[in-house]
Design a protein around this motif. Structure first.
Motif, short mmCIF file in Angstrom:
data_model
loop_
_atom_site.label_atom_id
_atom_site.label_comp_id
_atom_site.label_asym_id
_atom_site.label_seq_id
_atom_site.Cartn_x
_atom_site.Cartn_y
_atom_site.Cartn_z
N GLU A 1 -3.98 16.64 10.29
CA GLU A 1 -2.96 17.46 9.61
C GLU A 1 -1.55 16.96 9.94
O GLU A 1 -0.68 16.92 9.07
N LEU A 2 -1.32 16.59 11.19
CA LEU A 2 -0.02 16.05 11.60
C LEU A 2 0.26 14.76 10.84
O LEU A 2 1.40 14.54 10.39
N LEU A 3 -0.73 13.90 10.68
CA LEU A 3 -0.55 12.67 9.92
C LEU A 3 -0.08 12.99 8.50
O LEU A 3 0.88 12.40 8.00
N LYS A 4 -0.76 13.92 7.84
CA LYS A 4 -0.39 14.27 6.46
C LYS A 4 1.02 14.86 6.40
O LYS A 4 1.78 14.54 5.48
N GLN A 5 1.39 15.68 7.37
CA GLN A 5 2.74 16.26 7.40
C GLN A 5 3.79 15.18 7.60
O GLN A 5 4.81 15.16 6.91
N GLU A 6 3.57 14.31 8.56
CA GLU A 6 4.55 13.26 8.88
C GLU A 6 4.70 12.26 7.74
O GLU A 6 5.80 11.80 7.45
N ILE A 7 3.60 11.93 7.09
CA ILE A 7 3.66 10.92 6.03
C ILE A 7 4.39 11.45 4.79
O ILE A 7 4.97 10.68 4.02
N GLU A 8 4.39 12.77 4.64
CA GLU A 8 5.12 13.39 3.52
C GLU A 8 6.63 13.34 3.72
O GLU A 8 7.39 13.49 2.77
N MET B 1 0.85 -1.17 0.00
CA MET B 1 0.00 0.00 0.00
C MET B 1 0.90 1.23 0.00
O MET B 1 1.84 1.32 0.78
N THR B 2 0.60 2.18 -0.85
CA THR B 2 1.36 3.43 -0.85
C THR B 2 0.86 4.34 0.26
O THR B 2 -0.23 4.11 0.83
N ARG B 3 1.62 5.37 0.53
CA ARG B 3 1.20 6.35 1.55
C ARG B 3 -0.10 7.02 1.13
O ARG B 3 -0.99 7.24 1.95
N LYS B 4 -0.23 7.34 -0.16
CA LYS B 4 -1.45 7.98 -0.66
C LYS B 4 -2.66 7.07 -0.51
O LYS B 4 -3.75 7.51 -0.14
N GLU B 5 -2.47 5.79 -0.79
CA GLU B 5 -3.57 4.83 -0.63
C GLU B 5 -3.96 4.71 0.84
O GLU B 5 -5.15 4.64 1.17
N TYR B 6 -2.96 4.72 1.71
CA TYR B 6 -3.25 4.67 3.14
C TYR B 6 -4.07 5.89 3.55
O TYR B 6 -5.09 5.76 4.24
N LEU B 7 -3.64 7.07 3.13
CA LEU B 7 -4.37 8.30 3.50
C LEU B 7 -5.80 8.27 2.96
O LEU B 7 -6.74 8.65 3.66
N LYS B 8 -5.96 7.83 1.71
CA LYS B 8 -7.29 7.79 1.10
C LYS B 8 -8.22 6.87 1.89
O LYS B 8 -9.36 7.24 2.20
N PHE B 9 -7.74 5.68 2.23
CA PHE B 9 -8.56 4.73 2.98
C PHE B 9 -8.85 5.24 4.38
O PHE B 9 -9.99 5.19 4.85
N THR B 10 -7.84 5.75 5.03
CA THR B 10 -7.96 6.19 6.42
C THR B 10 -8.81 7.45 6.54
O THR B 10 -9.47 7.66 7.55
N GLU B 11 -8.83 8.26 5.50
CA GLU B 11 -9.61 9.49 5.56
C GLU B 11 -11.09 9.22 5.80
O GLU B 11 -11.76 9.96 6.52
N GLY B 12 -11.61 8.14 5.25
CA GLY B 12 -13.01 7.80 5.49
C GLY B 12 -13.30 7.51 6.95
O GLY B 12 -14.32 7.93 7.49
#
Length: 164
Positions: free
Chosen positions: A96-103, A1-12
Motif C-alpha cells: 500500500e505504501l508503494l502505491k501511495q508513494e508512486i502516485e 516503463m510507466t509507473r502503472k506498468e511497474y506496478l502491474k509487473f511487480t504485483e505478480g
C-alpha cells in the motif's frame, strides 16, 4: 516503463511472495539451512519491506544512517518477524505504501529523475532503483521458497510463482 506498468509487473512478484508467506508455518521460523544464514523469520522480515519502504526512502531522501559494516550486517544481527501473520500484515502495508508513494510522482519523474542511493556508486533514476528493489524482493522470495523446501515443506515451482 510507466509507473502503472511497474506496478502491474511487480504485483505478480508481491503476490507470489505473499503466497509463500501464507504457506510458512510458524514452527519453521527459526529454520536456516546452516549457520551464518538468515532464518526463515529474518527472510520474512526482509521481504516485508522491500518495495514501499524503498520508494519512500528514495522520495523523501530518508536513508537510514549506517556504517559500511551495517550495510551488510551478519545474519544473526538482522531483525525477524514474530509470525507469518505479522509478515503478511507488513508486506501488505508495504504494498500500500508503494502505491501511495508512486502516485506522488509523474511517469517522467519515475523514468528521468536521478537519486543518490547511499550504497550505489553512481546516481540512478527512480525507475532503476525500483527495478532493483523488485529484483531484491524476487531474489529473497526464491530464498524463502528454498528455505521452506529445505525445512521439509511440500512446495513446488507453482508456489514460487504464485500459482500453487
Amino acid at each position: 516503463m510507466t509507473r502503472k506498468e511497474y506496478l502491474k509487473f511487480t504485483e505478480g512478484i508481491y503476490r507470489a511472495t505473499r503466497g509463500l508467506i501464507q504457506l510458512t508455518p510458524d514452527q519453521k521460523l527459526e529454520f536456516k539451512p546452516q549457520e551464518g544464514l538468515m532464518t526463515v523469520a529474518q527472510v520474512l522480515k526482509h521481504v516485508a519491506s522491500a518495495l514501499g519502504s524503498s520508494l519512500s526512502m528514495a522520495m523523501n531522501n530518508s536513508w537510514p544512517e549506517m556504517s559500511d559494516e551495517d550495510m551488510l550486517p551478519a545474519a544473526d544481527k538482522l531483525p525477524k518477524s514474530t509470525s507469518a501473520a505479522e509478515a503478511l500484515q507488513e508486506i501488505d502495508q508495504d504494498w500500500e505504501l508503494l502505491k501511495q508513494e508512486i502516485e506522488k510522482i509523474t511517469d517522467g519523474e519515475f523514468t528521468q529523475d536521478k537519486i543518490n542511493v547511499p550504497w550505489m556508486p553512481f546516481p540512478m533514476t527512480i525507475e532503476e532503483f525500483m527495478m532493483q528493489a523488485m529484483e531484491h524482493l524476487s531474489n529473497h522470495r526464491m530464498q524463502l521458497f528454498i528455505w521452506l523446501k529445505l525445512s521439509g515443506e511440500a512446495l513446488n515451482t507453482g508456489h514460487l510463482y504464485g500459482m500453487g
